[in-house]
Design a protein around this motif. Sequence first.
Motif, mmCIF file in Angstrom:
data_model
loop_
_atom_site.group_PDB
_atom_site.id
_atom_site.type_symbol
_atom_site.label_atom_id
_atom_site.label_comp_id
_atom_site.label_asym_id
_atom_site.label_seq_id
_atom_site.Cartn_x
_atom_site.Cartn_y
_atom_site.Cartn_z
ATOM 1 N N ILE A 17 0.850 -1.193 0.000
ATOM 2 C CA ILE A 17 0.000 0.000 0.000
ATOM 3 C C ILE A 17 0.888 1.246 0.000
ATOM 4 C CG2 ILE A 17 -1.748 1.308 1.260
ATOM 5 C CD1 ILE A 17 -2.602 -1.403 2.537
ATOM 6 N N TRP A 18 0.762 2.046 -1.048
ATOM 7 C CA TRP A 18 1.477 3.320 -1.130
ATOM 8 C C TRP A 18 0.434 4.438 -1.131
ATOM 9 C CZ3 TRP A 18 5.779 2.631 -5.457
ATOM 10 C CH2 TRP A 18 6.667 1.626 -5.052
ATOM 11 N N LEU A 19 0.761 5.536 -0.504
ATOM 12 C CA LEU A 19 -0.141 6.692 -0.482
ATOM 13 C C LEU A 19 0.108 7.556 -1.713
ATOM 14 C CD1 LEU A 19 -2.224 8.397 1.216
ATOM 15 C CD2 LEU A 19 -0.226 9.710 2.005
ATOM 16 N N ASP A 20 -0.963 7.929 -2.386
ATOM 17 C CA ASP A 20 -0.843 8.785 -3.568
ATOM 18 C C ASP A 20 -0.998 10.250 -3.147
ATOM 19 O OD1 ASP A 20 -0.456 9.282 -6.289
ATOM 20 O OD2 ASP A 20 -2.604 9.276 -6.718
ATOM 21 N N ASP A 21 -0.042 10.721 -2.361
ATOM 22 C CA ASP A 21 -0.097 12.114 -1.892
ATOM 23 C C ASP A 21 1.172 12.417 -1.104
ATOM 24 O OD1 ASP A 21 -1.446 14.608 -1.729
ATOM 25 O OD2 ASP A 21 -1.982 14.187 0.351
ATOM 26 N N LEU A 22 1.570 13.679 -1.134
ATOM 27 C CA LEU A 22 2.689 14.134 -0.312
ATOM 28 C C LEU A 22 2.620 15.644 -0.178
ATOM 29 C CD1 LEU A 22 5.336 13.389 1.200
ATOM 30 C CD2 LEU A 22 6.557 13.870 -0.935
ATOM 31 N N SER A 23 2.912 16.130 1.017
ATOM 32 C CA SER A 23 3.041 17.570 1.255
ATOM 33 C C SER A 23 3.971 17.762 2.435
ATOM 34 C CB SER A 23 1.676 18.207 1.557
ATOM 35 O OG SER A 23 1.183 17.723 2.800
ATOM 36 N N ARG A 24 4.505 18.956 2.553
ATOM 37 C CA ARG A 24 5.391 19.241 3.682
ATOM 38 C C ARG A 24 4.621 19.175 5.000
ATOM 39 N NH1 ARG A 24 9.818 23.488 2.284
ATOM 40 N NH2 ARG A 24 10.050 21.808 0.753
ATOM 41 N N GLU A 25 3.360 19.580 4.949
ATOM 42 C CA GLU A 25 2.519 19.540 6.156
ATOM 43 C C GLU A 25 2.343 18.097 6.625
ATOM 44 O OE1 GLU A 25 -0.767 19.287 8.801
ATOM 45 O OE2 GLU A 25 -0.846 18.462 6.760
ATOM 46 N N ARG A 26 2.170 17.161 5.673
ATOM 47 C CA ARG A 26 2.063 15.733 6.027
ATOM 48 C C ARG A 26 3.321 15.251 6.735
ATOM 49 N NH1 ARG A 26 -1.802 12.419 4.625
ATOM 50 N NH2 ARG A 26 -3.119 12.821 2.820
ATOM 51 N N LEU A 27 4.459 15.727 6.250
ATOM 52 C CA LEU A 27 5.729 15.312 6.835
ATOM 53 C C LEU A 27 5.939 15.909 8.218
ATOM 54 C CD1 LEU A 27 7.816 15.687 3.576
ATOM 55 C CD2 LEU A 27 7.612 13.567 4.867
ATOM 56 N N SER A 28 5.676 17.225 8.341
ATOM 57 C CA SER A 28 5.980 17.917 9.602
ATOM 58 C C SER A 28 4.969 17.609 10.704
ATOM 59 C CB SER A 28 6.054 19.432 9.369
ATOM 60 O OG SER A 28 4.812 19.917 8.882
ATOM 61 N N SER A 29 3.720 17.311 10.325
ATOM 62 C CA SER A 29 2.668 17.063 11.325
ATOM 63 C C SER A 29 2.730 15.654 11.914
ATOM 64 C CB SER A 29 1.291 17.264 10.691
ATOM 65 O OG SER A 29 1.029 16.237 9.739
ATOM 66 N N GLY A 30 3.438 14.766 11.236
ATOM 67 C CA GLY A 30 3.478 13.372 11.686
ATOM 68 C C GLY A 30 2.359 12.526 11.114
ATOM 69 N N SER A 31 1.506 13.114 10.261
ATOM 70 C CA SER A 31 0.363 12.343 9.742
ATOM 71 C C SER A 31 0.820 11.210 8.821
ATOM 72 C CB SER A 31 -0.630 13.248 9.013
ATOM 73 O OG SER A 31 -0.153 13.635 7.743
ATOM 74 N N LEU A 32 1.900 11.433 8.084
ATOM 75 C CA LEU A 32 2.400 10.378 7.206
ATOM 76 C C LEU A 32 2.999 9.233 8.024
ATOM 77 C CD1 LEU A 32 2.779 9.397 4.346
ATOM 78 C CD2 LEU A 32 4.859 10.771 4.177
ATOM 79 N N GLN A 33 3.730 9.590 9.067
ATOM 80 C CA GLN A 33 4.286 8.568 9.965
ATOM 81 C C GLN A 33 3.163 7.731 10.586
ATOM 82 O OE1 GLN A 33 7.561 7.706 10.707
ATOM 83 N NE2 GLN A 33 6.608 6.044 11.865
ATOM 84 N N LYS A 34 2.069 8.409 10.908
ATOM 85 C CA LYS A 34 0.918 7.715 11.516
ATOM 86 C C LYS A 34 0.308 6.700 10.538
ATOM 87 C CE LYS A 34 -3.167 8.755 14.286
ATOM 88 N NZ LYS A 34 -4.195 9.752 14.636
ATOM 89 N N LEU A 35 0.269 7.058 9.254
ATOM 90 C CA LEU A 35 -0.263 6.134 8.249
ATOM 91 C C LEU A 35 0.643 4.915 8.093
ATOM 92 C CD1 LEU A 35 -1.508 8.584 5.456
ATOM 93 C CD2 LEU A 35 -2.868 7.401 7.188
#
Length: 373
Positions: A17-35
Amino acid sequence: MTEQTPTAQLSAAGVSIWLDDLSRERLSSGSLQKLIEEKNVVGVTTNPSIFQAAISQGESYAAQVSELAEQGNDAEAAVFAITTRDVADACDLFAPVAQASQGVDGRVSIEVDPRKAWDTQGTIAEAQRLHAAVAKSNVHIKIPATQEGLEAITETLAAGISVNVTLIFSLERYRAVINAFLLGIEKAKENGHDLSQIHSVASFFVSRVDTEIDKRLTALGSEEALALKGKAGVANARLAYQIYQEQFSSERWNLLASAGALPQRPLWASTGVKDPAYPDTLYVTELVAPNVVNTMPEKTLDATFDHAAVSGDTVTAHYEEANAVLNALEGLGVHYNDVVAQLEKEGLDKFVTSWNELLADVQQALDNAKKDA
């Protein structure tokens, strides 16, 4: 499998499963790590439309834009700097996943300037420039599967650079993409590269096929035509997987595999459901097979995690049925070759439009930063 979450079940069935999205906010907020931690996400894909949305809507780029403006960068240079930084940071975030999977997952994709999609040499040069700028072993360089892109795919792989081939709609073009991949790996071997370090995926688009074909079926309006709605995208992808199985069990492939080469995995792209009449996990649950990637927008990922019914392989027993769908469409005058040619053109046009909008947005931000300085 019943005690696992649906995304864990998908992973167990061989789907990355790969996420089809990226933003600096996703990186800095920890939301991507959470996924990564909660929803089994093991990679990220980006495209010009994703970056255009992220940069136009996000405040987290202001500091870098001001710095780039102060240095006298134009929009082209600024977009390159911004996007390669996001991708490099995402590569760092996914480094543990890459290490655990020996580089198969933990990948982050960045696309060449889509205006170069018809320029073979320009694409090759851009791929090398992006690869050098990101400077991470788990980056994928995305190259569109245009006729002109095929040689660029080969030459980029031959240089030892991992490639995500994007915007594949037709089975014929997919065969050509696999051939370009095999040529690239053969050349990489001649060039002395470690084949086990070169990774590739082939991004086969799904929902857009249904969107266009459904429109034509609705216009026909017959009972037979309407009964075929929502079936072409899955059928097309299933037949692509059949081609993958054939090509990666050939003698030509076996020679490369014995030298350490890794197969180019099929990746299901455009898996967000466009028609609300269809199940919101349609392009996930109907395309489960070993050794594939499904790159999902977050809405599809959330739906999958919440309620997808994962029941193992839903591809390899359905080749005859998939062929019957495409044959029935042809019989109704819905011509496959017309559809896929139109979709490739529209897909590239959309990315070029998004890229031009991105350049305009960044230029405006640079101008504003200079005024405020």
